[in-house]
Scaffold this active site. Sequence first.
Site, PDB file in Angstrom:
ATOM      1  N   ARG A   1       0.367  -1.363   0.041  1.00 17.25           N
ATOM      2  CA  ARG A   1       0.213  -0.024  -0.115  1.00 17.25           C
ATOM      3  C   ARG A   1       0.523   1.222   0.392  1.00 17.25           C
ATOM      4  NH1 ARG A   1      -4.383   2.170   5.074  1.00 17.25           N
ATOM      5  NH2 ARG A   1      -1.484   2.821   5.726  1.00 17.25           N
TER       6      ARG A   1
ATOM      7  N   GLU B   1      -8.305   6.604   7.649  1.00 22.78           N
ATOM      8  CA  GLU B   1      -9.199   6.062   8.629  1.00 22.78           C
ATOM      9  C   GLU B   1     -10.140   7.901   8.799  1.00 22.78           C
ATOM     10  OE1 GLU B   1      -5.606   4.469  11.806  1.00 22.78           O
ATOM     11  OE2 GLU B   1      -5.732   6.618  11.539  1.00 22.78           O
TER      12      GLU B   1
ATOM     13  N   GLU C   1      -4.371  -1.613   8.906  1.00 22.64           N
ATOM     14  CA  GLU C   1      -2.975  -0.708  10.009  1.00 22.64           C
ATOM     15  C   GLU C   1      -2.752  -1.497  10.890  1.00 22.64           C
ATOM     16  OE1 GLU C   1      -2.345   3.734  10.160  1.00 22.64           O
ATOM     17  OE2 GLU C   1      -3.092   3.699   8.234  1.00 22.64           O
TER      18      GLU C   1
END
Length: 346
Positions: free
Chosen positions: A64, A151, A260
């Site tokens: 990523r 997020e 993550e």
Amino acid sequence: MFSLKLPFLLGLCVLSPAIFALTFRAADFSSLLLVESEGVNYTDNGITLPFETIMANHGGNTARIRVWTAGQYDLVYGLALAKRVKAAGMTLIVDLHLSDIWADPGHQAIPAAWPTNLTGLNTEIYYYTQGIMESFAAQGTPIDILQVGNEINNGILWPVGEISVNGLDPVSQLLHSAIQGAKSVSSPRILIHLANGWDWEGLQSFWGGVFIPGALSPDEVDIMGVSFYPFYNTNATLAALHSSLVNLVNTYNNDVVVAETDWPVSCPGVALSEPSIPVSVAGQEIWTGAIRDILYSLPNGRGQGIFYWEPGWVGSAALGSGCADNLVISPVGATRPSINIFGLDM
């Protein structure tokens, strides 16, 4: 490989990674070009190699990379790194922060050059994602998975798309516009990423209201991603993650990734959410393996991958946390035994 024997895992069917592996055994190593520009060389068993080669040699198959609308991690930077990701044979995930700088639960600033009203932003984000897809494809590195926002529990492009200010309708519109812009070029899988994957109430607050007729629809989202860190909240336990992700799959039946995560090898003075796991290289393997087991256990085979965040960011080993070192690389660029998490623990 280490096997975590916690009470909540009793009864789960823990599958052998020698037979089964997650679809995405991943890392976000967006800092790589920056670290190399500072003179860091990576070594594996004493041999100097590019980090992406080291990762692939140890079982990693996906990378990523973040893209900002300006600044350090701009489009030019992302395109250069994408060439290396694809040359290493990896799946390419592009993480659009939709900001000139870091986007996270506390920061989602509108890019300085973008409009500041909903109508203008819907148009801007459509053509932005369209242009991103075209740029990566034009150089022979098409995006496999497009992550729209980073997020985004409280929305994107604040204050216009800030959920606590304007509710869910604006962010639903903006996500729809962004996805449609990307889909006008090709058919990447779409990933939406929230923080605090252990917090089902928080996940449901977002997902339970963001699908709105005429705006974002469930069929536009292919993968639901979550962050899961041990050092920001002691409630971020493995048991809580398991419960939350089971609820997520049972409610929406989407593929799920832990987009993550990290575990420290040095962390003085910080209370971690799983104190029984050692703060060490072995602990990194235990933590990652336990997340893998949770993903294996999700209904309908929906657990798809783990992305270790910035495992080789030499010079920034804290990775924004209170822990001193979360890397699988030593301060001089040498691999630690936990480089094997990509093959053995994912």
